[in-house]
Each structure stands twice: as C-alpha cells, then as structure tokens.
Design an enzyme around this catalytic site. Structure first.
Site, PDB file in Angstrom:
ATOM      1  N   ASP A   7      -3.294  -3.746 -37.488  1.00  0.00           N
ATOM      2  CA  ASP A   7      -2.434  -3.656 -36.074  1.00  0.00           C
ATOM      3  C   ASP A   7      -1.241  -3.018 -35.603  1.00  0.00           C
ATOM      4  O   ASP A   7      -0.265  -3.718 -36.258  1.00  0.00           O
ATOM      5  CB  ASP A   7      -3.442  -4.501 -35.217  1.00  0.00           C
ATOM      6  N   ASP A   9       0.581  -2.308 -32.239  1.00  0.00           N
ATOM      7  CA  ASP A   9       1.084  -3.681 -31.116  1.00  0.00           C
ATOM      8  C   ASP A   9       0.889  -4.413 -31.266  1.00  0.00           C
ATOM      9  O   ASP A   9       0.040  -5.013 -31.442  1.00  0.00           O
ATOM     10  CB  ASP A   9       0.202  -2.605 -29.999  1.00  0.00           C
ATOM     11  N   ASP A 131      -3.472  -9.309 -33.014  1.00  0.00           N
ATOM     12  CA  ASP A 131      -3.582  -9.978 -31.843  1.00  0.00           C
ATOM     13  C   ASP A 131      -5.263  -9.715 -30.613  1.00  0.00           C
ATOM     14  O   ASP A 131      -5.149 -10.791 -29.809  1.00  0.00           O
ATOM     15  CB  ASP A 131      -2.027  -9.674 -31.385  1.00  0.00           C
TER      16      ASP A 131
END
Lengths: 178, 178
Positions: A7, A9, A131
């Site tokens: 990922d 961000d 996240d």
C-alpha cells in the site's frame, strides 16, 4: 520469489504526518499526533477538513517518504515481485500525482508493477502490507498490518511497526529452508 | 455471482476507430482499416505516429464507446461483480482521462470497481475479457478474447466478436443449472 502487494498511503508515504503539517500551515493550528490514536482517520480534525485537504491538488505529490521504505523495498524488489497497490480512485487528481511521486522516490519500481484501484479484493498476491482492516480482511495471502494511528487496537493481523520490522519479517518468513 | 474483469481499450472503448479518425484529422491521410489486420498494434501507421497520438492529451477522453458495451455491461453488473481493469500506467495522462470517460459513459460502475494497472498478472477474477494474449495467457480464471485487428489469428481462447456475443456467452455460461 514471492509477490508482495504494498500500500502507499501510511505505508510507503507518511500521509498522517503530511496531513498534520498541511493543516498547521493552512489553519495555523497544531494538532497533537496523539489525538489521532484509535480514532477513525481524519476525525481528529474539524469535520470535513481532512477530506478537503486530501482533495487539494498537490497534496499527494508532496507527501514525505516513510522512513526506511526506499531502502527496504529496493532490497525486497531484488528478491521478490513487488506490486504497489494504492486505493486511489476516490481522489481522481491523486492518480497522476501518485504516479509522479512513485517515479521520483521509487524509480526502481516499473509502471508494470503499479496498481491504482478502488476495492483491493481483486488483488492476488502472496503478501499484502497495508494499514487498513478493510483491505487485509478479504486478502487470501498473508496479511501484514502496518501500524498507523487508526489501527493501534487491531489484533487480527501480524503487525509491523516500521520498515525495519518489514525487512526482518521477510528475512525470516521467506528464507530458504536449510 | 461471478467476478468479471473487463479491459477498456478495444473492448469497452473503440480505440482502433479513434486512432484511425484522429490520424486522418491530423495527417489528412485515410488508412484502410483492413491494413490493421494481423499486424502488431500501431504498425499500420508510419513509425512512431500511433504512439505519439496515444501520448496526446485528450486522446483517451474522446474515444467512442464500443457498440452495445453500455447495455451489456449494465445488465451484467446487475448479476455479477464487474471490475474494469485497464493497463493505463504506460500513458500517465490517460489516468484521469480514463476515469472521467468511465464516469461519463459507465456511471453505474463505482470507483471501487475500477483498476488501473501495468501488468494484469495481479488480477484475481473468474472471467477476463481482453483483446491481448499477454493479459489472458497468465490469467487463472476463464479468459475471453475480444476480437481486435491484431488478434484475428489467435486460436488459444474462447473468442467473442462483439458485446452481443458476450451477453450470449454469460447467459449460457453462468446460468443456474435447473
């Protein structure tokens, strides 16, 4: 060789820090980073402000790189197949900014290995570093939860707190059996 | 409910026709569409010209919609999970243009179900509709080859020549067993 989906961000890009910085620049108010712990993303800011900042052209282009991510991902890419998988469709202007950001900070990642998507249910890989519970919960490979303020209480996944820990994890988990 | 991954260029969007049209507008020369049959994409144009046109801002935004694709994909989306999967990373400016094009012509497709990628090896779905051997050959689900001038001689896949045939295929292939 394993396929690792990573990922952007709050994993490769320190979005949280950039949001705090831009908010302080634009509104003249400093928010204690601890106020972000264990609350949904953006909710420590006045209502609608975080979303508005995310919609601002240039925001995604200027995010600082997460500490140690360049070195660790470069090393991983020499042994594994790396795919950057970013949920970018909600912020249309972020598409070209994210691609330019990746080209600048991660020039060793080919455009062939970049995926901008909405839902990540379509991603097939051996590992996913993310996240968000919503992305990891439907993943069929091995999920790794990258620590972010909004996920501190999640206990469902193997947690990695930083990129040094990611490096240590892969050094052990994918090492050849002697 | 099946998950169907659908390519954009030459499947949802009539890129070939648009390339011929734009070439004629810009260079004043009409190319016989038959000259595109059985040659690699772009090679019927003077060297480098097709690639140059594809790099022109606005090109992807203006592509006509493939005949019957809107009606058939709308109907399929009511029974199946549709993901638009487009190899867009090679042409960075195409990212926002393709998203705007989809929002205009296929407003019933959520941003959650759009994927812009490089290699499509990462896509997990039950079906993939695509015009390129390179995308279908590594796909683990059922591949459907959408006819395009450059793939007329390929015999490795179930071929669909137009969207009416796609509709017929899914009416039979995913019908409940009585």
């Amino acid at each position: 060789m394993a396929r690792i989906a990573i990922d952007m961000d709050n994993v490769m890009a320190d979005l949280t820090q950039h949001l705090l910085d831009v908010y302080e620049q634009q509104y003249g108010v400093s928010i204690d980073p601890a106020a972000l712990d264990n609350v949904p993303e953006g909710s420590a800011f006045p209502e609608g402000v975080a979303y508005k900042i995310l919609q601002t052209p240039g925001f995604f282009r200027g995010i600082p790189v997460m500490k140690d991510s360049q070195e660790v991902i470069k090393a991983l890419s020499e042994q594994h197949e790396i795919f950057v998988v970013s949920a970018a469709m909600e912020f249309p202007h972020s598409l070209t900014e994210k691609l330019a950001w990746l080209n600048e900070h991660f020039p060793f990642i080919s455009w062939r290995n970049i995926v901008f998507c909405g839902a990540k249910t379509i991603v097939e890989a051996d590992y996913m570093i993310d996240d968000h519970d919503k992305n990891l919960s439907t993943f069929k490979g091995k999920p790794l939860l990258f620590t972010a303020p909004h996920n501190l209480l999640l206990t469902d996944y193997r947690r990695v707190n930083n990129w040094k820990e990611v490096a240590e994890y892969f050094a052990l988990d994918t090492a050849p059996v002697v």
